[in-house]
Structures are given as structure tokens and as C-alpha cells.
Motif scaffolding. Sequence first.
Motif, mmCIF file in Angstrom:
data_model
loop_
_atom_site.group_PDB
_atom_site.id
_atom_site.type_symbol
_atom_site.label_atom_id
_atom_site.label_comp_id
_atom_site.label_asym_id
_atom_site.label_seq_id
_atom_site.Cartn_x
_atom_site.Cartn_y
_atom_site.Cartn_z
ATOM 1 N N ILE A 8 0.831 -1.202 0.000
ATOM 2 C CA ILE A 8 0.000 0.000 0.000
ATOM 3 C C ILE A 8 0.863 1.248 0.000
ATOM 4 C CG2 ILE A 8 -1.700 1.275 1.360
ATOM 5 C CD1 ILE A 8 -2.817 -1.421 2.249
ATOM 6 N N THR A 9 1.975 1.245 0.671
ATOM 7 C CA THR A 9 2.836 2.433 0.708
ATOM 8 C C THR A 9 3.418 2.721 -0.662
ATOM 9 O OG1 THR A 9 4.690 1.069 1.427
ATOM 10 C CG2 THR A 9 3.400 2.178 3.138
ATOM 11 N N GLU A 10 3.790 1.661 -1.405
ATOM 12 C CA GLU A 10 4.330 1.855 -2.740
ATOM 13 C C GLU A 10 3.268 2.412 -3.688
ATOM 14 O OE1 GLU A 10 6.035 -1.747 -4.125
ATOM 15 O OE2 GLU A 10 7.504 -1.854 -2.511
ATOM 16 N N VAL A 11 2.012 1.940 -3.541
ATOM 17 C CA VAL A 11 0.922 2.433 -4.383
ATOM 18 C C VAL A 11 0.669 3.896 -4.102
ATOM 19 C CG1 VAL A 11 -1.527 2.202 -4.867
ATOM 20 C CG2 VAL A 11 -0.125 0.161 -4.625
ATOM 21 N N LYS A 12 0.672 4.269 -2.822
ATOM 22 C CA LYS A 12 0.457 5.677 -2.460
ATOM 23 C C LYS A 12 1.578 6.556 -3.005
ATOM 24 C CE LYS A 12 -2.334 5.132 1.680
ATOM 25 N NZ LYS A 12 -2.404 5.334 3.117
ATOM 26 N N TYR A 13 2.806 6.043 -2.954
ATOM 27 C CA TYR A 13 3.951 6.818 -3.432
ATOM 28 C C TYR A 13 3.841 7.059 -4.939
ATOM 29 C CZ TYR A 13 8.731 8.064 -4.543
ATOM 30 O OH TYR A 13 9.838 8.703 -5.011
ATOM 31 N N THR A 14 3.449 6.022 -5.691
ATOM 32 C CA THR A 14 3.328 6.196 -7.140
ATOM 33 C C THR A 14 2.160 7.118 -7.487
ATOM 34 O OG1 THR A 14 2.038 4.169 -7.276
ATOM 35 C CG2 THR A 14 4.387 3.981 -7.715
ATOM 36 N N GLU A 15 1.076 7.061 -6.711
ATOM 37 C CA GLU A 15 -0.050 7.965 -6.947
ATOM 38 C C GLU A 15 0.351 9.405 -6.689
ATOM 39 O OE1 GLU A 15 -3.430 6.807 -4.651
ATOM 40 O OE2 GLU A 15 -3.755 4.981 -5.791
ATOM 41 N N GLU A 16 1.112 9.644 -5.637
ATOM 42 C CA GLU A 16 1.551 11.007 -5.316
ATOM 43 C C GLU A 16 2.469 11.547 -6.405
ATOM 44 O OE1 GLU A 16 3.287 10.967 -1.439
ATOM 45 O OE2 GLU A 16 1.382 10.493 -0.450
ATOM 46 N N LYS A 17 3.375 10.706 -6.919
ATOM 47 C CA LYS A 17 4.283 11.155 -7.978
ATOM 48 C C LYS A 17 3.499 11.521 -9.246
ATOM 49 C CE LYS A 17 8.429 9.424 -8.598
ATOM 50 N NZ LYS A 17 9.455 8.417 -8.925
ATOM 51 N N SER A 18 2.505 10.688 -9.602
ATOM 52 C CA SER A 18 1.742 10.968 -10.818
ATOM 53 C C SER A 18 0.885 12.223 -10.640
ATOM 54 C CB SER A 18 0.879 9.773 -11.205
ATOM 55 O OG SER A 18 -0.091 9.543 -10.215
ATOM 56 N N MET A 19 0.362 12.443 -9.437
ATOM 57 C CA MET A 19 -0.429 13.655 -9.190
ATOM 58 C C MET A 19 0.448 14.896 -9.287
ATOM 59 S SD MET A 19 -3.069 12.462 -6.183
ATOM 60 C CE MET A 19 -3.519 14.126 -5.815
ATOM 61 N N GLU A 20 1.680 14.820 -8.744
ATOM 62 C CA GLU A 20 2.592 15.969 -8.831
ATOM 63 C C GLU A 20 2.952 16.257 -10.286
ATOM 64 O OE1 GLU A 20 5.922 15.122 -6.355
ATOM 65 O OE2 GLU A 20 4.746 15.191 -4.517
ATOM 66 N N ALA A 21 3.151 15.216 -11.074
ATOM 67 C CA ALA A 21 3.492 15.397 -12.490
ATOM 68 C C ALA A 21 2.315 16.047 -13.230
ATOM 69 C CB ALA A 21 3.851 14.059 -13.125
ATOM 70 N N ASN A 22 1.097 15.625 -12.917
ATOM 71 C CA ASN A 22 -0.076 16.222 -13.564
ATOM 72 C C ASN A 22 -0.247 17.676 -13.163
ATOM 73 O OD1 ASN A 22 -0.753 13.901 -14.946
ATOM 74 N ND2 ASN A 22 -2.188 13.172 -13.392
ATOM 75 N N GLU A 23 0.045 18.006 -11.902
ATOM 76 C CA GLU A 23 -0.086 19.397 -11.459
ATOM 77 C C GLU A 23 0.907 20.301 -12.165
ATOM 78 O OE1 GLU A 23 0.092 19.634 -7.207
ATOM 79 O OE2 GLU A 23 -1.744 18.474 -6.956
ATOM 80 N N THR A 24 2.104 19.827 -12.380
ATOM 81 C CA THR A 24 3.099 20.660 -13.071
ATOM 82 C C THR A 24 2.701 20.863 -14.523
ATOM 83 O OG1 THR A 24 4.457 18.712 -13.527
ATOM 84 C CG2 THR A 24 4.995 19.995 -11.547
#
Length: 145
Positions: A8-24
Motif C-alpha cells: 500500500i505504501t508503494e501504491v500511495k507513493y506512485t499515486e503522489e508522484k503521478s499527481m505531482e506530475a499532472n499538477e506541473t
Amino acid sequence: MTFKPLFITEVKYTEEKSMEANETKLEQLKSRNPYLVPEGYMEGLTDLIMSRIPQDIPQEKQQAKVVTMYERIRPFLYLAAVFIGLIFLFKALNNVSNSAIDTSPPSEYAISQYSDDAAAEDEEYFEYLQNAYYTNLVAENFDVY
């Protein structure tokens, strides 16, 4: 080929990275205007519009079309003609259906003839029932197989 389970921690980490990329990417698109105007379009726009407007404005007013009384009443005349046609149609259909039905009371001869026929039918039916009853009664008493 082995599969590594995702925690679950790895899934959350990948979701956060993709959200940051979309925000930029979204921030980059907000600063840029997606609509482009061709070069020199605004300079020649006024001249183009003015060239399409007719230069000579007619001073004479066109005379208004004269509407006659018949032209005003014509739709109502057509409507009245339709209703009159429907009334005649219903009257004709009503006369045809009334003439097909004989509403005169039956004569004495017809009544006596009907009652004689009905009595004969009743008598035949009664005889049939008696014969069927006696046949079943005899079959029960003798038990014939």
C-alpha cells in the motif's frame, strides 16, 4: 518471471508522484494561450468589414405588402371547411349504421317461432343428458372392462 507484490505504501507513493506530475503539466498549460490569431489579421479586419457593407444606402422605403382581408381569413375558412366535412362524414356514417340495424319490434310470428325452436333445442339437450346419465349409471353398476 516473478511478481513482486505491491504494498500500500508503494501504491500511495506512485499515486503522489503521478499527481505531482499532472499538477506541473497543468501549471504549464495555464500560463500559455491555446488560441492563435494569424499574423496581420487584426490590421485588415476593419477594412474587410467595411468593404462588405453596401456603400449606397437606398433612400426610398420599400412599400409594405398589402394584405387583403381574404388572406387574413383564409386559414379560418380552411379550418371551418374541415369541420364541416367531418360533420358530414359522421352523419353519413351514423345513417349507414342506423339503417343496418332493424329497430322495429319483432312480430308475434317471430316470437312464437323462436320460442318453438328454443323449446325443441332444450328438449334435445335434456334427452342427451338423460342418455349420458343412464349410460354412466349402467357402466358403474356392471363395472364392464
